[in-house]
Design a protein around this motif. Structure first.
Motif, short mmCIF file in Angstrom:
data_model
loop_
_atom_site.label_atom_id
_atom_site.label_comp_id
_atom_site.label_asym_id
_atom_site.label_seq_id
_atom_site.Cartn_x
_atom_site.Cartn_y
_atom_site.Cartn_z
N TYR A 142 0.84 -1.20 0.00
CA TYR A 142 0.00 0.00 0.00
C TYR A 142 0.88 1.25 0.00
N ARG A 143 0.43 2.24 -0.76
CA ARG A 143 1.17 3.49 -0.91
C ARG A 143 0.86 4.46 0.23
N TYR A 144 -0.38 4.44 0.66
CA TYR A 144 -0.77 5.32 1.76
C TYR A 144 -1.93 4.71 2.54
N SER A 145 -2.07 5.20 3.76
CA SER A 145 -3.21 4.90 4.62
C SER A 145 -3.80 6.22 5.09
N VAL A 175 2.83 6.20 3.74
CA VAL A 175 2.57 7.42 4.50
C VAL A 175 1.17 7.34 5.10
N GLU A 176 1.04 7.78 6.34
CA GLU A 176 -0.27 7.88 6.99
C GLU A 176 -0.76 9.31 6.85
N GLU A 277 2.88 14.60 0.32
CA GLU A 277 2.86 14.54 1.77
C GLU A 277 3.90 13.56 2.30
N ALA A 278 4.19 12.50 1.54
CA ALA A 278 5.22 11.55 1.93
C ALA A 278 6.59 12.24 1.95
N GLU A 279 6.85 13.10 0.97
CA GLU A 279 8.11 13.85 0.94
C GLU A 279 8.24 14.74 2.17
#
Length: 282
Positions: A142-145, A175-176, A277-279
């Protein structure tokens, strides 16, 4: 202008946490299903507003209404996972959680023709009781939660969670993206949609999103359910009074408030925000 993330948790009126002790899962198929008509109404609302969103969908729904999933994708929206049948994550063992992720993802991808890379836990049920959940999501690709509500609430919440995007697994890209909160008088307030948006005056949500966008320079993560625009849904007489008040109040006003929200702010899919947002969270 900051582009916020608009999301829909696709479940039917009888699948909500408020009724989980009143309506048995074994009875779901015998009840009146309204999720397809209500989600189609949401699609029409979004089309009229010219916005795209993420539809966190139960595998149970996709299994029964695969054509609905294809319509969601064809309209340019993201299909993401909401688990199979709305069981809360803290009710699973780690092995059961992994199985639920795999089952629901296979159904969603088969129905929609999209790769599913986003996940939202039913009732924001990733919290300190599930220290293994994010690791399993990362292992499953999964890429994000968007599964954490950083508030105190009698139904859910992880008040010690960061309010904005964070990396829950150090050696993984996951990323959460917590649902949006605002700050007032030293308190953290729920401001990301759902029942709070439906029950409180529109001005509160407008103020909160402006605070997050303007003062904190962050996008809002907003959600609601298709049943929240359905004033004609069946009433569950045997449910607790508090649950009935929360569930049925202001249903007739919800569509109008959503139209106003889509006019007042810029919106996009959750996956469109995940990378940026992950960055930031790294």
């Amino acid at each position: 202008m900051i582009r916020n993330a608009l999301s829909v948790d696709v479940e039917d009126w009888f699948q909500v946490g408020a009724f989980e002790r009143t309506i048995r899962r074994d009875d779901w198929d015998s009840l009146t299903h309204r999720v397809e008509r209500n989600t189609d109404a949401v699609l029409e609302l979004f089309d009229a507003a010219g916005v795209t969103a993420t539809f966190f969908t139960l595998g149970w729904v996709a299994e029964r209404y695969p054509a609905l999933l294809r319509r969601i994708g064809a309209a340019g929206h993201e299909v993401a996972s909401h688990g199979y049948d709305h069981a809360r994550v803290f009710t699973f063992t780690p092995e059961q959680f992994r199985a639920d992720l795999r089952k629901s993802r296979a159904i969603l991808e088969d129905a929609s023709g999209q790769a599913v890379t986003g996940y939202r836990a039913p009732s924001f049920s990733i919290d300190p009781r599930t220290p293994w959940a994010h690791r399993i999501l990362a292992e499953e690709g999964y890429r994000y939660s968007s599964s954490v509500a950083p508030i105190r609430h009698d139904h859910y919440g992880w008040p010690d969670s960061p309010r904005f995007a964070w990396k829950p697994v150090k050696d993984a890209p996951l990323v959460e993206l917590p649902v949006t909160t605002a700050r007032l008088a030293g308190r953290t307030l729920a401001a990301g949609g759902g029942g709070f948006f439906r029950l409180l005056p529109y001005g509160f949500s407008h103020w909160a999103i402006r605070q997050v966008n303007g003062q904190e320079n962050r996008p809002a993560i907003f959600y609601f359910h298709p049943w929240e625009i359905d004033a004609g849904q069946p009433r569950v007489a045997g449910a607790p009074l508090r649950s009935r008040v929360r569930h049925y109040s202001n249903l007739s006003a919800m569509a109008g408030k959503l139209r106003r929200l889509t006019r007042d702010f810029a919106w996009s899919r959750v996956d469109a925000l995940a990378d940026q947002e992950a960055e930031r969270a790294s």
